[in-house]
Design a protein around this motif. Structure first.
Motif, short mmCIF file in Angstrom:
data_model
loop_
_atom_site.label_atom_id
_atom_site.label_comp_id
_atom_site.label_asym_id
_atom_site.label_seq_id
_atom_site.Cartn_x
_atom_site.Cartn_y
_atom_site.Cartn_z
N ALA A 1 0.81 -1.22 0.00
CA ALA A 1 0.00 0.00 0.00
C ALA A 1 0.85 1.27 0.00
O ALA A 1 0.34 2.36 -0.20
CB ALA A 1 -0.92 -0.01 1.20
N LYS A 2 2.16 1.13 0.18
CA LYS A 2 3.04 2.29 0.25
C LYS A 2 2.96 3.07 -1.06
O LYS A 2 2.77 2.51 -2.13
CB LYS A 2 4.47 1.79 0.48
N SER A 3 3.11 4.40 -0.98
CA SER A 3 2.99 5.23 -2.17
C SER A 3 4.28 6.00 -2.41
O SER A 3 4.45 7.11 -1.89
CB SER A 3 1.81 6.20 -2.01
N PRO A 4 5.19 5.45 -3.23
CA PRO A 4 6.45 6.15 -3.50
C PRO A 4 6.19 7.50 -4.17
O PRO A 4 5.32 7.61 -5.04
CB PRO A 4 7.19 5.21 -4.46
N THR A 5 6.95 8.52 -3.78
CA THR A 5 6.76 9.85 -4.36
C THR A 5 8.09 10.60 -4.44
O THR A 5 9.00 10.34 -3.64
CB THR A 5 5.76 10.68 -3.52
N ASP A 6 8.20 11.52 -5.40
CA ASP A 6 9.36 12.43 -5.45
C ASP A 6 8.91 13.88 -5.30
O ASP A 6 9.65 14.81 -5.57
CB ASP A 6 10.16 12.23 -6.75
N GLY A 7 7.64 14.06 -4.89
CA GLY A 7 7.10 15.41 -4.69
C GLY A 7 6.45 15.99 -5.94
O GLY A 7 5.76 17.01 -5.87
N ILE A 8 6.66 15.34 -7.08
CA ILE A 8 6.04 15.79 -8.33
C ILE A 8 5.11 14.70 -8.86
O ILE A 8 3.99 14.97 -9.31
CB ILE A 8 7.12 16.15 -9.37
N ILE A 9 5.60 13.47 -8.73
CA ILE A 9 4.84 12.29 -9.15
C ILE A 9 4.69 11.38 -7.94
O ILE A 9 5.65 11.17 -7.19
CB ILE A 9 5.62 11.53 -10.26
N THR A 10 3.50 10.82 -7.76
CA THR A 10 3.29 9.82 -6.71
C THR A 10 2.72 8.56 -7.34
O THR A 10 1.85 8.64 -8.22
CB THR A 10 2.33 10.35 -5.62
N PHE B 1 1.17 0.29 -10.22
CA PHE B 1 0.76 1.51 -9.54
C PHE B 1 0.12 2.46 -10.55
O PHE B 1 0.55 2.53 -11.71
CB PHE B 1 1.98 2.25 -8.98
N ALA B 2 -0.83 3.24 -10.08
CA ALA B 2 -1.28 4.41 -10.85
C ALA B 2 -0.21 5.48 -10.70
O ALA B 2 0.30 5.71 -9.60
CB ALA B 2 -2.60 4.91 -10.28
N ILE B 3 0.14 6.12 -11.82
CA ILE B 3 1.06 7.27 -11.79
C ILE B 3 0.19 8.51 -11.65
O ILE B 3 -0.67 8.77 -12.51
CB ILE B 3 1.89 7.36 -13.09
N THR B 4 0.39 9.26 -10.57
CA THR B 4 -0.44 10.46 -10.36
C THR B 4 0.44 11.71 -10.26
O THR B 4 1.57 11.63 -9.80
CB THR B 4 -1.30 10.34 -9.07
N THR C 1 -1.95 18.13 -9.55
CA THR C 1 -3.36 18.10 -9.94
C THR C 1 -4.12 16.94 -9.30
O THR C 1 -5.35 16.92 -9.32
CB THR C 1 -3.47 17.93 -11.46
N GLY C 2 -3.36 15.94 -8.81
CA GLY C 2 -4.01 14.73 -8.29
C GLY C 2 -4.45 13.79 -9.40
O GLY C 2 -5.01 12.72 -9.13
N MET C 3 -4.22 14.19 -10.65
CA MET C 3 -4.70 13.40 -11.79
C MET C 3 -3.92 12.10 -11.97
O MET C 3 -2.71 12.06 -11.78
CB MET C 3 -4.51 14.18 -13.10
N VAL C 4 -4.64 11.06 -12.37
CA VAL C 4 -4.00 9.82 -12.80
C VAL C 4 -3.54 10.02 -14.24
O VAL C 4 -4.33 10.38 -15.11
CB VAL C 4 -5.00 8.65 -12.74
#
Ligand SMILES: CC(C)(COP(=O)(O)OP(=O)(O)OC[C@H]1O[C@@H](n2cnc3c(N)ncnc32)[C@H](O)[C@@H]1OP(=O)(O)O)[C@@H](O)C(=O)NCCC(=O)NCCS
Length: 175
Positions: free
Chosen positions: A3-12, A62-65, A69-72
């Motif tokens: 369930a972890k959500s990797p992020t770089d602050g621009i893409i999650t 994973f969905a790339i969001t 914008t929160g957009m997928v």
């Protein structure tokens, strides 16, 4: 998929949810590049296809969001082999979000996530030798080009056999 959500602050990256089915159809249905290069993705692509994906192999993706914008905007997956030591990476991005580095970011994120899993010794990624954007993504994300698997696959949509460019990333890389 954890369930972890990797992020770089621009893409999650986050797990796919049943409520994402409509947006997957919007991204995939009729897209010429996804049609051409991902011949196992059905076309036309229906809501039932998307629901099947989310309940099935999408569990390994994973969905790339976009954080802004929160957009997928796409999907990136790591399919583990039976012995749990090698993962095969795959991805697609919606057409209007391409060319801005989103997939490269997503690949870096999933690579870090997958290599942190116990026992994972190799990530690999195959692209048709003619799929330049996909090959650039692999190279920009630090994968090593190992060579070409000649005439390795029949792509019915292209009506030809495919030469796979094989890329890999090992724990501790890029140096
Ligand atoms: C492959 C794909 C995911 C790339 O997504 P993206 O977010 O646009 O990728 P990025 O922006 O991170 O990088 C794309 C790179 O390809 C380059 N590129 C784009 N179109 C290109 C073309 N026609 N010829 C050569 N290079 C191209 C871009 O310039 C960029 O390289 P750069 O960063 O050195 O400038 C997207 O094109 C896609 O969904 N394609 C269809 C599905 C697919 O092919 N999946 C992979 C199967 S192996």
């Amino acid at each position: 998929m954890a369930a972890k959500s990797p992020t770089d602050g621009i893409i999650t990256l986050r797990p796919w949810q049943p409520s994402d089915a409509a947006v997957i159809v919007e991204c995939v249905d009729g897209d010429p590049e996804i049609t051409r290069w991902l011949d196992q993705v059905p076309q036309p692509y229906t809501l039932a296809d998307a629901e099947g994906y989310i309940a099935g192999i999408g569990k390994e993706a994973f969905a790339i969001t976009q954080d802004a914008t929160g957009m997928v905007v796409g999907s990136v997956g790591a399919h583990m082999n039976d012995t749990g030591d090698v993962a095969e990476i795959g991805y697609w991005l919606r057409r209007d979000a391409r060319g801005r580095g989103a997939t490269t970011r997503a690949l870096v994120l999933i690579a870090g996530w997958a290599l942190a899993r116990e026992g994972v010794a190799r990530l690999q990624l195959r692209a048709d030798t003619e799929n330049e954007p996909s090959r650039r993504v692999a190279e920009r994300a630090g994968f090593t080009f190992e060579g070409v698997l000649r005439s390795a696959y029949w792509n019915p949509r292209l009506g030809r056999r495919v030469d796979w460019a094989m890329y890999s990333l090992l724990p501790g890389e890029p140096a």
